[in-house]
Design an enzyme around this catalytic site. Structure first.
Site, PDB file in Angstrom:
ATOM      1  N   LYS A  20       0.852  -1.199   0.000  1.00 22.46           N
ATOM      2  CA  LYS A  20       0.000   0.000   0.000  1.00 22.46           C
ATOM      3  C   LYS A  20       0.886   1.247   0.000  1.00 22.46           C
ATOM      4  O   LYS A  20       1.855   1.327   0.756  1.00 22.46           O
ATOM      5  CB  LYS A  20      -0.908  -0.015   1.235  1.00 22.46           C
ATOM      6  CG  LYS A  20      -1.938   1.104   1.252  1.00 22.46           C
ATOM      7  CD  LYS A  20      -2.859   0.971   2.479  1.00 22.46           C
ATOM      8  CE  LYS A  20      -3.908   2.061   2.518  1.00 22.46           C
ATOM      9  NZ  LYS A  20      -4.752   1.971   3.726  1.00 22.46           N
ATOM     10  N   SER A  66      -9.819  -0.105   6.954  1.00 25.60           N
ATOM     11  CA  SER A  66      -9.247  -0.055   5.603  1.00 25.60           C
ATOM     12  C   SER A  66      -8.512  -1.296   5.129  1.00 25.60           C
ATOM     13  O   SER A  66      -8.125  -1.379   3.966  1.00 25.60           O
ATOM     14  CB  SER A  66      -8.303   1.134   5.472  1.00 25.60           C
ATOM     15  OG  SER A  66      -9.054   2.309   5.333  1.00 25.60           O
ATOM     16  N   SER A 117      -9.683   2.246   2.712  1.00 25.06           N
ATOM     17  CA  SER A 117      -8.792   2.948   1.811  1.00 25.06           C
ATOM     18  C   SER A 117      -7.848   2.044   1.030  1.00 25.06           C
ATOM     19  O   SER A 117      -7.284   2.461   0.019  1.00 25.06           O
ATOM     20  CB  SER A 117      -7.964   3.958   2.608  1.00 25.06           C
ATOM     21  OG  SER A 117      -7.140   3.284   3.547  1.00 25.06           O
TER      22      SER A 117
HETATM   23  N1  GLN Z   1     -12.982   4.552   5.998  1.00 27.44           N
HETATM   24  C1  GLN Z   1     -12.449   5.024   7.235  1.00 27.44           C
HETATM   25  C2  GLN Z   1     -12.037   6.459   7.105  1.00 27.44           C
HETATM   26  O1  GLN Z   1     -12.311   7.004   6.112  1.00 27.44           O
HETATM   27  C3  GLN Z   1     -11.283   4.160   7.653  1.00 27.44           C
HETATM   28  C4  GLN Z   1     -10.076   4.446   6.899  1.00 27.44           C
HETATM   29  C5  GLN Z   1      -8.900   3.606   7.309  1.00 27.44           C
HETATM   30  O2  GLN Z   1      -9.051   2.592   7.979  1.00 27.44           O
HETATM   31  N2  GLN Z   1      -7.727   4.070   6.941  1.00 27.44           N
HETATM   32  O3  GLN Z   1     -11.467   7.027   7.969  1.00 27.44           O
END
Ligand code: GLN
Length: 498
Positions: free
Chosen positions: A77, A176, A152
Site C-alpha cells: 500500500k 481499511s 482505503s
Molecule cells: N474509511 C475510514 C475512514 O475514512 C477508515 C479508513 C482507514 O481505515 N484508513 O477514515
C-alpha cells in the site's frame, strides 16, 4: 501459477518447480494484462523486484535456508515508505517524493526474501472507504469493474482478487484492511494495536493506525503476519511482547469448544439481506465444526462511528501539519516576495483533496481551545466505554463476530458526494480500532441479490490474534468444502487466470 496461494508458490519454489524470478515475471505479465482496467498499482518496481527475486533464487541455489515466504511477490500500500521508491499516500502533495528509508515492516519483508512488486492505490492519506479519494483516480473491483474495491486499501485488495499479487500489505485505521477484503472476496487482518510497527507508515490517526496482512487465504495472511509482527524500538507504541502464534493457529483451524459471540448491535437493520444470510450460514458452519454460538451485546458501539469521526480527524489535523511545502513533496507559489506562510497555504490548497481538507478543518475545530473537552475529550471517553463493552463481551466469548461491512461493493460514484453515507461503511469495523484489539475479515460467499462477495468479521482480544486465525481457518475450510473451489475462482471479470 498466479492463481495459487502464497504458500503453494513458496512450496513450488522450494521443490525447484519454479524460480522466484519466473514467478515475479508472471505477476508483472498479469499486471500488464489487467491493470489498465483495475488500476490497483500506482508504481511498479520491475528492477528492484526482479533483483530481489534473483537474490532469493541464488540463495536457494546455494542450499541456504530461506524463510517460508521467500521469493513470493507482494503489493505494498502506497502509504508505507520504501527507500527510493515513489510514495504518495494517494496524494498530490507527495507526488514524486522518494523516501530516504524503509519502514520497519519493509525491512522485515526484505529480510524474509519477499519480493515487493510495487505500490498500490489508496484513498488520500487512507481517508475513505472506496479508493475514490485517491488523487490518481479510482481502483476498480475485479468482481465488477464498475464497483468500488473498498477503501482505503482498495489497491491492495484488488491486486489480490485480480491475481496481480498473492500477498499485500494494508493499513487499517477504521476498517481499511477489512472492508476492502470483504468487498473483494479476500482475507485481511488488522493486528492488535502495537503488534506491528508503525515506523514508516505515513500517519493518519496515530492512536488507531495499524498495518496488517492481506491475502487470498487465512494461512497466507498468517505467514505474512509473522513476518511483519514484533517489537520495534523505532515505534514508541510498539508492544514488547512475543508475537502471537498465528501460523500454528491457521494450520490447525480448531474451533471445538470455542465460544463465538455474535454482536447484537452489528447486524440487523441497515445490513443488506444477502450479507446477513451469508453471515448466518457461516455461523451455522462454525457451530457444525464444534463452536458454541452465543449472543453478546455492546450497547456503546452505537456511538463508535461518531467518536471515530472526531478522533481520526483531530489526529489527522495534527499529523498532516508536516506537509508544509518545506519538508516533503510539492511546493507551489514559491515566487519572489511570497512569504513562507503563503507558500504553505497555496501548496496545501492545491496539494490536498476535498476529503483530506474536510477532515483537517473538522479536526482543527474539534481540538481548538474551548471545544477540546466537548469534542475530542468526549470522544475519548466513548472509546473507554467501547473497551468496556469488549471486555464484558470477551468475558462471555473467546471471539466476537459480525458481518464486516453492511453492504457488498457499491458502484463507483454512488456515494462519492455523500461523506456521511461513505462513513457508514465502517460501522462494523471501527469498534476494533477504537479498542486497539485484533480483527479479521474473510470471504463468506456471494450475496444472492448481486453476486458480489460478502465478508465475515472475527474480533479477538488484544494480543490474542491467533484466535482470529483458528476461527478463520475453520470457517474457510468449511466454506471451501461447501463451494468445492475457492470463491475467487468464480470471479467473472478479467478473463481466465491460470
Ligand atoms: N474509511 C475510514 C475512514 O475514512 C477508515 C479508513 C482507514 O481505515 N484508513 O477514515
Amino acid at each position: 501459477m498466479i492463481t495459487h496461494s502464497a504458500h503453494e508458490m513458496a512450496a513450488a519454489m522450494a521443490a525447484g518447480e519454479i524460480t522466484s524470478e519466473k514467478l515475479t515475471q508472471q505477476h508483472f505479465d498479469r499486471i500488464a494484462e489487467v491493470d489498465a482496467e483495475v488500476h490497483a498499482f500506482l508504481y511498479l518496481d520491475h528492477e528492484g523486484a526482479l533483483a530481489q527475486a534473483r537474490t532469493v533464487d541464488e540463495a536457494r541455489g546455494r542450499g541456504e535456508k530461506v524463510g517460508p515466504l521467500a521469493g513470493v511477490p507482494l503489493a505494498l500500500k502506497d502509504i508505507i515508505v520504501q527507500k527510493g521508491i515513489p510514495t504518495t499516500a494517494g496524494s498530490k502533495i507527495l507526488e514524486g517524493w522518494r523516501p530516504p528509508y524503509d519502514a520497519t515492516i519493509v525491512t522485515k519483508m526484505k529480510n524474509a526474501g519477499i519480493v515487493i512488486l510495487g505500490k498500490t492505490n489508496c484513498d488520500e492519506f487512507a481517508m475513505g472507504s472506496s479508493t475514490e479519494n485517491s488523487a490518481y483516480g479510482p481502483t476498480h473491483n475485479p468482481w465488477d469493474l464498475s464497483c468500488i474495491p473498498g477503501g482505503s486499501g482498495g489497491g491492495s485488495s484488488a491486486s489480490l482478487a485480480a491475481f496481480e499479487a498473492p500477498l499485500a500489505i494494508g493499513t487499517d485505521t477504521g476498517g481499511s484492511i477489512r472492508q476492502p477484503a470483504a468487498v473483494t472476496g479476500t482475507v485481511g487482518v488488522k493486528p492488535t494495536y502495537g503488534g506491528v510497527s508503525r515506523y514508516g507508515l505515513i500517519a493518519f490517526s496515530s492512536s488507531l493506525d495499524q498495518a496488517g496482512p492481506c491475502a487470498r487465504t487465512v494461512l497466507d495472511a498468517a505467514l505474512l503476519h509473522e513476518v511483519i509482527a514484533g517489537h520495534d524500538p523505532m515505534d514508541a507504541t510498539s508492544a514488547d511482547v512475543s508475537v502471537p502464534q498465528v501460523v500454528n493457529a491457521a494450520r490447525s483451524g480448531e474451533v471445538k469448544g470455542i465460544k463465538i459471540g455474535v454482536v447484537k448491535e452489528l447486524n440487523g437493520d441497515g445490513y443488506q439481506a444477502g450479507v446477513r444470510s451469508r453471515f448466518e450460514e457461516s455461523l451455522e458452519l462454525l457451530a457444525n465444526a464444534g463452536a458454541e454460538i452465543v449472543e453478546v451485546s455492546c450497547p456503546n458501539f452505537e456511538y463508535a462511528l461518531a467518536a471515530y469521526y472526531l478522533i481520526a480527524p483531530s489526529e489527522c489535523s495534527s499529523n498532516l501539519a508536516r506537509f508544509d511545502a518545506m519538508r516533503y513533496g510539492m511546493r507551489k507559489g514559491d515566487d519572489d516576495g511570497v512569504s513562507a506562510e503563503l507558500v504553505m497555504n497555496i501548496t496545501r490548497e492545491v496539494g490536498f483533496g476535498r476529503e483530506v481538507k474536510r477532515r483537517i478543518i473538522l479536526g482543527t475545530y474539534a481540538l481548538s481551545s474551548g471545544y477540546y473537552d466537548a469534542y475530542y475529550g468526549s470522544a475519548q471517553k466513548v472509546r473507554t466505554l467501547i473497551m468496556q463493552d469488549f471486555n464484558n463481551a470477551f468475558a462471555k466469548a473467546d471471539v466476537l463476530v459480525s458481518p464486516t461491512a453492511p453492504t457488498t461493493a457499491f458502484k463507483i460514484g454512488e456515494k462519492a458526494d455523500d461523506p456521511l453515507a461513505m462513513y457508514l461503511n465502517d460501522i462494523a469495523t471501527i469498534p476494533v480500532n477504537m479498542a486497539g484489539i485484533a480483527g479479521m475479515s474473510l470471504p463468506s460467499g456471494l450475496a444472492p441479490e448481486d453476486g458480489l462477495p460478502t465478508g465475515f468479521q472475527i474480533m479477538a482480544p488484544a494480543m490474542q490474534d491467533q484466535r482470529l486465525y483458528s476461527v478463520g481457518a475453520a470457517l474457510e475450510a468449511a466454506l471451501l468444502s461447501k463451494w468445492g473451489a475457492p470463491l475467487l475462482s468464480r470471479i467473472p471479470a478479467l478473463g481466465g487466470a491460470k
